[in-house]
Design an enzyme around this catalytic site. Sequence first.
Site, PDB file in Angstrom:
ATOM      1  N   HIS A 130     -12.974  23.394  -4.062  1.00 27.86           N
ATOM      2  CA  HIS A 130     -13.971  24.107  -3.258  1.00 27.86           C
ATOM      3  C   HIS A 130     -13.334  25.108  -2.295  1.00 27.86           C
ATOM      4  CE1 HIS A 130     -17.976  24.935  -1.963  1.00 27.86           C
ATOM      5  NE2 HIS A 130     -17.833  24.462  -0.749  1.00 27.86           N
ATOM      6  N   HIS A 170     -14.056  20.469   3.932  1.00 21.18           N
ATOM      7  CA  HIS A 170     -14.233  21.787   3.344  1.00 21.18           C
ATOM      8  C   HIS A 170     -12.905  22.544   3.232  1.00 21.18           C
ATOM      9  CE1 HIS A 170     -18.591  22.113   2.978  1.00 21.18           C
ATOM     10  NE2 HIS A 170     -18.387  23.320   2.476  1.00 21.18           N
ATOM     11  N   SER A 203     -15.766  19.906   8.248  1.00 25.55           N
ATOM     12  CA  SER A 203     -15.012  21.152   8.390  1.00 25.55           C
ATOM     13  C   SER A 203     -13.548  20.861   8.681  1.00 25.55           C
ATOM     14  CB  SER A 203     -15.597  21.973   9.543  1.00 25.55           C
ATOM     15  OG  SER A 203     -14.772  23.074   9.868  1.00 25.55           O
ATOM     16  N   GLU A 239     -22.672  19.686  -3.061  1.00 26.94           N
ATOM     17  CA  GLU A 239     -22.050  19.261  -1.813  1.00 26.94           C
ATOM     18  C   GLU A 239     -22.896  18.175  -1.135  1.00 26.94           C
ATOM     19  OE1 GLU A 239     -20.357  22.484   0.394  1.00 26.94           O
ATOM     20  OE2 GLU A 239     -21.151  23.980  -0.990  1.00 26.94           O
ATOM     21  N   TYR A 243     -26.423  22.031  -1.590  1.00 30.07           N
ATOM     22  CA  TYR A 243     -26.161  20.838  -0.792  1.00 30.07           C
ATOM     23  C   TYR A 243     -27.139  19.701  -1.090  1.00 30.07           C
ATOM     24  CZ  TYR A 243     -22.736  23.095   2.238  1.00 30.07           C
ATOM     25  OH  TYR A 243     -21.609  23.706   2.715  1.00 30.07           O
TER      26      TYR A 243
END
Length: 574
Positions: free
Chosen positions: A93, A207, A255, A465, A502
């Site tokens: 990703h 991510h 994140s 996701e 998502y």
Amino acid sequence: MFKAGWSKREILVKAQGYAMMGYGMWHNRAWGQQTPLFARAIWLADEQGNEIAFCCLDLGYITYAMRSTIIRQLRAKLGEHFNPERLVLTCTHTHSGPGGCTHDALYNVVTPGFVPDNLAQIVLATVDALLVARAHLEPVELSLAHAAFAETTAVAWNRSLEAYNRNPEVTKLNHQQCHLALNREMPVLAIRHQGQVAAFVSLFGVHATAVGNNQTKYCADNKGYAAVAAEAALTQQGITAPVAIFAQATAGDVSPHYHGPNDIVRRKQWQGEKEYTYAEQNGRLQAEHALKIIQQASLPITGALDAILTYVDLSNQHAEPRFANGEQQAFTSQPCHGVAFFTGTRVDGPGMPMAIGKVAKQLARVVKTTRLRRLHKLTLAEQQYYQRLYAAQGVKDIMLEAGRKQVLGQAIDKLMVPAIADPLVAELKRQAAKGAMKESAMVPTVLPIQIVRLGNIAIVCCPGEFTTIAGQRVVQTVGQILATANIEQVLICTYCNDYMGYVTTYEEYQQQAYEGGHTIYGQWTLAAFQTCFAKLAEQFALPAHQRQYDQHTQPLPVPAHELALRSNLTPPRR
């Protein structure tokens, strides 16, 4: 006793100005290459001849165009012996990988268009890596170990804390505790040959957005840097051509950038070329943790290999009440993107300005109110469409109805927003005016769900996701069912086999942060996935000859003439 082969091949895409896939920003174009991009493959076989093929690519997504072409080529090489249900395709990703690799229209708009050569290079590397791995099977031992990152290790933060805190099963956290609002545990599946780890798969959700949307070079980002660092360490230990795969788990709301007080200020300290340094630093933390884990006590993996895969239409699913807070009429709908999707994430990838977003929200609410007020003037079919759409989408302020190809209630080819307002709008209107997306799907709706068995463990393979708690609920759903089939642990791997956005929990969806705005089938999307995975797990728990599940449904092919109209388009000049 198992046998395994492992291999990696570089994906030789050309940096020629096409937009990268991930941020959806017009200026985020590839004009160079910071790191190589790889396809890393592992092929497993048991004593009965059952096989599992697993390949992780340094890309932003897996698409049906990729998977179907790879399967076609593997069948040509291996014949009917190859079972595509036993193939797992996933990705790191990275948001700095090639775009234009899907036949669906929306995710190609920014590229602009479909780039056949990008897809061809991805397929070439993947097929080659898989076949080389299969051709070099060696006796191995498999094991699973896992450990959590220390709370002081600055590797990941929840970027949507308000949504996370809505979940009833979590301990409410404050903004100084964003690093705790995620699954900090890293499972590692190790493959030992002659007593030494020669390959492994790490499943940790964060991510691959350490490199931001202002960069212009292909880069494997943190997961790619982690793989290179781990492979270098294994090589120093005497392993020949090791393969370290750093795949994703529940990364949807996680994140690599600090979130908390003064997060925007801290993000600005890592801009420009420093972003590559930060990506390498984050990847090294993951690599070091994985290498420690494979040295500790582990669960031996014993038993047979197996897999099951089916396609389901996520735009038309009824979620069982047990997964939908008791709601009897919990349905998904045609895909819709909320205003929150277009405004992006404040640290990882800001989108359109918030002021414009506020106006868009008001317009979306006007469209909804007007439609529902005039229902009595519509045909029965139209009434049912709007009633189902808004019941499914709930609190979402709908900006794009991807199913009907409308923006704020207007057909894309008749959109009143001037092309000069934004290059993405200009390209979208241009393709629509050419008839390049009249019959084509903008996003996938028929999606693969898959469960893989490695002896006494199972891996739930999900498209798209999943947020931390959404993934946790799916694992719990499948785990309860497969416990009767001698499965000791269930893991989750995301971004598998296709991409559609998502999956948030119902509670997170109500926040309508970016992740909820990009949960395109509505507020019952997770409940629908749980329903489908539960049914699939029930069949998987049965002996293979007793299983009854859909093995025929596939996505519809894209109209070739429309794909041609949006293929090999000229990217903007630098």
